[in-house]
Design a protein around this motif. Structure first.
Motif, short mmCIF file in Angstrom:
data_model
loop_
_atom_site.label_atom_id
_atom_site.label_comp_id
_atom_site.label_asym_id
_atom_site.label_seq_id
_atom_site.Cartn_x
_atom_site.Cartn_y
_atom_site.Cartn_z
N VAL A 1 28.69 6.25 -13.12
CA VAL A 1 27.82 6.94 -14.08
C VAL A 1 26.95 7.93 -13.31
O VAL A 1 26.35 7.57 -12.29
CB VAL A 1 26.95 5.96 -14.88
CG1 VAL A 1 26.05 6.71 -15.86
CG2 VAL A 1 27.82 4.96 -15.64
N THR B 1 29.73 0.87 -18.13
CA THR B 1 31.15 1.24 -18.09
C THR B 1 32.04 0.07 -18.51
O THR B 1 33.24 0.23 -18.63
CB THR B 1 31.56 1.68 -16.68
OG1 THR B 1 31.12 0.70 -15.74
CG2 THR B 1 30.94 3.03 -16.33
N THR B 2 31.43 -1.09 -18.70
CA THR B 2 32.17 -2.28 -19.12
C THR B 2 31.37 -2.97 -20.23
O THR B 2 30.15 -3.05 -20.15
CB THR B 2 32.33 -3.28 -17.95
OG1 THR B 2 33.09 -2.67 -16.92
CG2 THR B 2 33.03 -4.56 -18.41
N VAL C 1 30.48 10.01 -17.16
CA VAL C 1 30.93 8.64 -16.93
C VAL C 1 32.42 8.65 -16.59
O VAL C 1 33.20 9.36 -17.25
CB VAL C 1 30.71 7.75 -18.18
CG1 VAL C 1 31.20 6.32 -17.92
CG2 VAL C 1 29.25 7.74 -18.62
N TRP C 2 32.78 7.88 -15.56
CA TRP C 2 34.18 7.64 -15.24
C TRP C 2 34.46 6.15 -15.41
O TRP C 2 33.66 5.32 -15.00
CB TRP C 2 34.48 7.99 -13.79
CG TRP C 2 34.48 9.44 -13.47
CD1 TRP C 2 35.58 10.26 -13.33
CD2 TRP C 2 33.34 10.28 -13.19
NE1 TRP C 2 35.18 11.54 -13.01
CE2 TRP C 2 33.82 11.58 -12.93
CE3 TRP C 2 31.96 10.05 -13.17
CZ2 TRP C 2 32.96 12.65 -12.64
CZ3 TRP C 2 31.11 11.12 -12.89
CH2 TRP C 2 31.62 12.39 -12.62
N VAL C 3 35.57 5.84 -16.03
CA VAL C 3 36.02 4.45 -16.08
C VAL C 3 37.46 4.42 -15.57
O VAL C 3 38.31 5.18 -16.05
CB VAL C 3 35.95 3.86 -17.51
CG1 VAL C 3 36.54 2.45 -17.54
CG2 VAL C 3 34.51 3.83 -18.00
N GLY D 1 28.86 1.88 -12.45
CA GLY D 1 28.63 1.57 -13.86
C GLY D 1 28.07 0.18 -14.04
O GLY D 1 28.35 -0.74 -13.28
N ASP E 1 34.44 3.27 -11.52
CA ASP E 1 33.63 3.09 -12.74
C ASP E 1 32.25 3.61 -12.38
O ASP E 1 31.44 2.89 -11.75
CB ASP E 1 33.55 1.60 -13.14
CG ASP E 1 34.82 1.10 -13.82
OD1 ASP E 1 35.88 1.76 -13.69
OD2 ASP E 1 34.75 0.04 -14.47
N ILE F 1 36.43 2.75 -22.47
CA ILE F 1 35.53 1.87 -21.73
C ILE F 1 36.31 0.64 -21.27
O ILE F 1 37.28 0.23 -21.91
CB ILE F 1 34.33 1.48 -22.63
CG1 ILE F 1 33.16 0.93 -21.81
CG2 ILE F 1 34.76 0.48 -23.73
CD1 ILE F 1 31.86 0.77 -22.61
N LEU G 1 28.08 3.31 -23.09
CA LEU G 1 28.38 4.40 -22.13
C LEU G 1 27.18 5.30 -21.92
O LEU G 1 26.87 5.69 -20.79
CB LEU G 1 29.51 5.29 -22.67
CG LEU G 1 30.93 4.77 -22.63
CD1 LEU G 1 31.86 5.79 -23.29
CD2 LEU G 1 31.38 4.50 -21.19
#
Lengths: 466, 466
Positions: A381, A109-110, A412-414, A52, A379, A138, A104
């Motif tokens: 994408v 992701t941040t 997306v994973w956070v 991310g 994190d 997020i 996102l």
């Protein structure tokens, strides 16, 4: 919790590999040609997985004024902005949701939210943004924007004698708000961080900077500020300190490997050396630097000097979007006109690394974030390479960075949790958000800022505009 | 055929009005607070209607190489491009479809395709692009890219003695191809036009330019060329003519009110005066000028001199998208860093006028296109203002130009025919197009251009790169 992404493309040194990526709890547990996936498997075919990105500088509540701000340089633009800034906690919440969603859906992701505080409701403002980011899921650095001098002090006085009203809140009271925000909201394990964020030398006393340094050391917080965004600030630093802003910030101990500095358009060679030596990060906001006419930050020089550079969208009323892929594209190609030797130009792969690992460095988190490495936080994408905007097939990262990707973020994973799937945010109802943003606003045309009317003549004189 | 768009926002002098717009046959028949709509009515509520924009310079078949081209300046980039250019009529057709779709979905109703011809299959190449544009229904100026000197002649010789191979086709044979293309495909009533399009002074003899002028006068054709895109071309013009390229083109009679010139990055004050006097149009391609490091075209100066300026995406391997809204945004805000007086900066409304009326001027069609006026051809785009990217509601045109609009084009009419509805192209199957683009390509990483290997050392020497 285990997610396995099967048959996804990832970049490797000489191209791309097709791999399975396993996420266990909040971390990347395995990257391999085929790991044992007994749990839910996610189809990565014709998709690209990247770490991310970090939207390393924004002001979420500016979203309420995007599209409407006059074409002004920063100093006049700020005056107009503050005349119409939202003073409503609900709006702060909604624009933080909007900022999170747009970040996102463009690979972030941040988010680092240099958050404008509503006077008298400072902790409620922070709480509202924190709530929004937690709901979306997020990773968020909420960096309450603080100052202890009034707006007019940010314009150089030039030859004239200028008197500025004192700021409405004391330095000590401001620092206590940040200290309280840390206690209430700073939860690194949950992906929620408070940063100390004096707005910049133009509106902050040394006492405020020093207080922030102490808080940063006491609570292990990142430091985030604007730096030398405009020529006016360059003049102001000379008036205020008799030296450059960077030299002054070094002297008072503000620069460090967890200090990130937005803009950095007007730095001297000596300033560049100082940023490199102190391991400070430059956050490049190419679009607002163009929109406000601030200039082209000398990013190629920074990179050659070994300074870490990453990207931000900046607030949505100086850009006027929160699309990180747009900032990455323009923030890369813009510099090709500043150096005729193409061997110095930023390549798409370098741009991706600046946006991911560079962002992690800005936040002093390289051991946890910024690359596809087993053990790092998940994190991630995943981009759909069958979008019209990424076709025909050529180099996936080239298409992503140099193209104009539209509807390309598939998942997306956070912190290991999947919060976007099939291109849709799962954690909040985006249609409902659109309706709320619609309901809380109305179409407008021109407005007139009282403050601009008061200060414009002085600004034009001191900046030598006829 | 009658379409009535009800309750749509249109820009007026001091803001926006809500009106009904009636399209009868191929023209705008009425604009009023409420016209008699007994026929099919289209809901314009919460939507903005604007005249269609012109994508005034592109090369459709470059789409096959987007994302993969090296970060090179124009001269080396061209060498790489030609080493890998598609030589396949079917690919020309597919990339013209793709270019048309991306243009439509970013506000364009007209495309000027400076079309690269497959050697030996020139008329088939043209036929293939014409077929694609007719199928989509976009207004198209197919401008076959012609030259009569070989590629290496486009690099200044500097101190060295350079010998160039003769071009493979004679000037006369090339002109005959254009003449034949006019006979076969130039159908203004159907929205299909052939333009004469010698690529530029760098690769064209005076005989070719003169032949194009004759064809232009005989058949009433637009003229379209590249002009002074790079410093290398500026040097080359001096070597070739002993004067600037603009002075030379004026002398041979190429400049006129139907001449549009892509790029115009390196012009002198005298050149600017000539373009204004001859009523030539500058086509601004901000993204490729950045990507190739060509420079920032002095667009504010051109506007102050009274030169008509409009926007192009340029080919998709020097941008690498065909998103006209992106070109309009960057082509507006980029210039704020070139003039510290914000009163000279391009406003969003001015940008819209440049993209619509400015485009019509470039094509010598202001009586028929470029504004929402009763009697003009119905080339219209209706934007959905409830897209997340255009919220919260502020100034619709500000949001459209300065934001990063995504999925915002709801409907498009060209020549009175609705070809996009509810955000979907109605005339072709876009999912099928995606599949075809996918099938005809493959993911690649780096490639090595033989021609670049041959010419790079000379290029670096003559451009003083160490």
């Amino acid at each position: 919790m285990v997610d396995t992404i099967r048959n996804v493309l990832i970049p490797v040194e000489n191209g791309y590999d097709t791999v399975d990526v396993q996420v266990v709890d909040n971390a990347i547990a395995a990257i391999s040609p085929g790991c044992d996936a007994t749990n839910s498997a996610i189809d990565g075919k014709n998709k690209l997985l990247l770490p991310g990105f970090v939207n390393a500088h924004t002001h979420s509540s500016e979203m309420w004024q995007r599209g409407i701000m006059s074409v002004f340089p920063l100093e006049l633009w700020l005056a107009e902005l503050y005349d119409f800034a939202p003073l409503d906690i609900e709006k702060v919440y909604l624009s933080a949701l909007g900022t999170a969603v747009e970040t996102l859906l463009s690979g972030g992701t941040t988010v680092v939210d240099h958050l404008v505080l509503i006077p008298g409701k400072e902790l409620e403002t922070i709480a509202s943004a924190v709530r929004a980011y937690k709901e979306v899921g997020i990773r968020a650095f909420v960096a309450p924007l603080i100052q202890d001098e009034s707006l007019s002090a940010g314009i150089p006085s030039g030859e004239s004698e200028q008197i500025h009203e004192p700021y409405f809140r004391s330095t000590q009271a401001t620092l206590e708000i940040i200290s309280e925000a840390v206690k209430q909201f700073h939860r690194p394990d949950e992906g929620m961080y408070i940063a100390t964020a004096p707005t910049g030398i133009q509106l902050c006393s040394d006492a405020l900077f020093t207080g922030c340094i102490e808080l940063s050391e006491k609570y292990d917080l990142c430091r985030h500020s604007h730096l030398l965004e405009t020529k006016a600030q360059e003049k102001l630093a000379q008036e205020k300190y008799g030296c450059s802003a960077v030299e002054h910030l070094k002297r008072i101990g503000y620069l460090s490997d967890r200090t990130s500095l937005a803009h950095c358009v007007h730095l001297t060679e000596a300033d560049i050396t100082i940023l490199a030596e102190t391991k400070s990060t430059v956050v490049h906001n190419p679009l607002s630097n163009l929109r406000l006419g601030s200039g082209i930050a000398p990013i190629l020089k920074y990179r050659q000097a070994g300074i870490n550079v990453t990207f931000g969208c900046d607030g949505a009323s100086s850009n006027d979007s929160q699309d990180l892929l747009e900032a990455i594209k323009i923030g890369s190609i813009l510099h090709n006109v500043t150096d005729s030797d193409y061997q110095h130009w930023i390549t798409p792969r370098q741009a991706v690394e600046m946006a991911s690992l560079g962002g992690a460095k800005a936040l002093n988190m390289t051991s946890e974030l910024g690359s596809l490495s087993v053990g790092k936080k998940a994190d991630l994408v995943m981009y759909d390479l069958t979008s019209l905007s990424l076709l025909p097939r050529t180099d996936p990262i080239g298409l992503l960075v140099l193209g104009r990707p539209t509807n390309v973020v598939n998942s997306v994973w956070v912190n290991g949790k999947q919060i976007v799937a099939d291109g849709k945010v799962k954690t909040i109802d985006v249609d409902n958000l659109r309706q709320e943003l619609f309901n809380h606003s109305q179409w407008q045309t021109t407005r007139k800022s009282q403050t601009v009317a008061q200060i414009e003549a002085h600004y034009r004189t001191v900046m030598n505009l006829s």
